[in-house]
Design a protein around this motif. Structure first.
Motif, short mmCIF file in Angstrom:
data_model
loop_
_atom_site.label_atom_id
_atom_site.label_comp_id
_atom_site.label_asym_id
_atom_site.label_seq_id
_atom_site.Cartn_x
_atom_site.Cartn_y
_atom_site.Cartn_z
N GLN A 25 -21.22 60.06 79.21
CA GLN A 25 -21.84 59.46 77.82
C GLN A 25 -20.85 59.92 76.69
O GLN A 25 -20.99 58.87 75.67
CB GLN A 25 -23.07 59.95 77.82
N ALA A 26 -20.36 61.20 76.64
CA ALA A 26 -19.83 61.56 75.60
C ALA A 26 -18.16 61.29 75.58
O ALA A 26 -17.25 61.41 74.41
CB ALA A 26 -19.70 63.14 75.44
N SER A 27 -17.88 60.32 76.69
CA SER A 27 -16.33 60.02 76.76
C SER A 27 -15.78 59.14 75.74
O SER A 27 -16.36 58.10 75.44
CB SER A 27 -16.13 59.33 78.18
N PRO A 28 -14.69 59.41 74.91
CA PRO A 28 -14.19 58.62 74.06
C PRO A 28 -13.66 57.36 74.59
O PRO A 28 -13.70 56.20 74.09
CB PRO A 28 -13.15 59.46 73.28
N ASP A 29 -13.21 57.21 75.96
CA ASP A 29 -12.85 56.19 76.48
C ASP A 29 -13.93 55.16 76.81
O ASP A 29 -13.54 54.07 76.73
CB ASP A 29 -12.22 56.52 77.72
N LEU A 30 -15.12 55.59 77.01
CA LEU A 30 -16.24 54.83 77.07
C LEU A 30 -16.50 54.29 75.86
O LEU A 30 -16.87 53.01 75.92
CB LEU A 30 -17.28 55.27 77.94
N THR A 31 -16.34 55.11 74.86
CA THR A 31 -16.52 54.29 73.55
C THR A 31 -15.57 53.29 73.11
O THR A 31 -15.89 52.41 72.49
CB THR A 31 -16.66 55.40 72.62
N GLN A 32 -14.42 53.57 73.45
CA GLN A 32 -13.37 52.53 73.50
C GLN A 32 -13.56 51.07 74.00
O GLN A 32 -13.29 50.19 73.27
CB GLN A 32 -12.07 53.02 73.72
#
Length: 216
Positions: free
Chosen positions: A32-39
């Motif tokens: 959930q905290a992954s910047p990749d998922l945010t991207q």
């Protein structure tokens, strides 16, 4: 065209051979905290329109090509190559498969399809998606499924890092698996973002008796 292609087209799925898909081991909180998922979330929200060529290969090795047209939210069209009498259209509410050879129409809510993850920019992938390690830092893979609705299937979206794409990503293709374990590979090329796409692109002609223009 062989009728066996129809359910495979509905699955819209199987990983490109060049990519290694491995079951993730990271805990959910870290995902959930992954910047990749945010991207990836930012990519889906940043796409207004997309046109691309697609190549679709089923698990037996049969390949179809065509043109993909996408317009957010929820509109998509798969125009298959000449000689393939099938069309798939999403009008923002439902996905419709039209088979002009046998004059049949099948329709189901977009949310019931693996493609729903790509066609709803308001969804938060961190709530139903997880990163899948690829072994290549230039490639991101995200698997999305509704754990409460396994019958809706699974989609694994493959992205390449590309500074010219929305949020610095390019959608390479996806892996979809339906509830009958139908799989095909969809690979995209010649992407064009942000071009004007008329809503009429998501209409279709009903081939059934007393047919009518539909969709849109």
């Amino acid at each position: 065209m062989q009728r066996s292609l129809a359910p495979l087209i509905l699955a819209l799925a199987a990983a490109p051979a060049a990519l290694s898909v491995v079951v993730p081991t990271a805990p959910v909180a870290a995902q959930q905290a992954s910047p990749d998922l945010t991207q990836v979330n930012a990519y889906i929200r940043g796409v207004t329109t997309l046109t691309a060529d697609f190549t679709q290969t089923d698990r037996s090795g049969q390949t179809l090509t065509g043109k993909l047209t996408l317009k957010q939210p929820g509109k998509i069209r798969f125009q298959y190559q000449k000689g393939v009498p099938l069309l798939i259209v999403g009008d923002g509410r439902a996905l419709t498969m039209i088979d002009y050879e046998v004059r049949q129409v099948q329709r189901w809510p977009i949310g019931n399809s693996p493609l729903g993850a790509l066609l709803d920019p308001n969804k938060d992938l961190s709530k139903y998606g997880k990163l899948v390690p690829t072994g290549d830092p230039s490639i991101l893979s995200v698997e999305a499924r509704d754990p409460k609705r396994p019958e809706y299937g699974t989609i694994t979206m493959i992205f390449k890092r590309n500074a010219s794409g929305p949020a610095g990503l390019q959608l390479y293709g996806w892996v979809a698996l339906d509830s009958q374990n139908n799989r095909t590979a969809v690979r995209l090329s010649n992407h064009v973002y942000g071009a004007t796409v008329a809503d009429s692109a998501f209409r279709w002609t009903d081939p059934r008796p007393r047919g009518r223009a539909a969709g849109g």
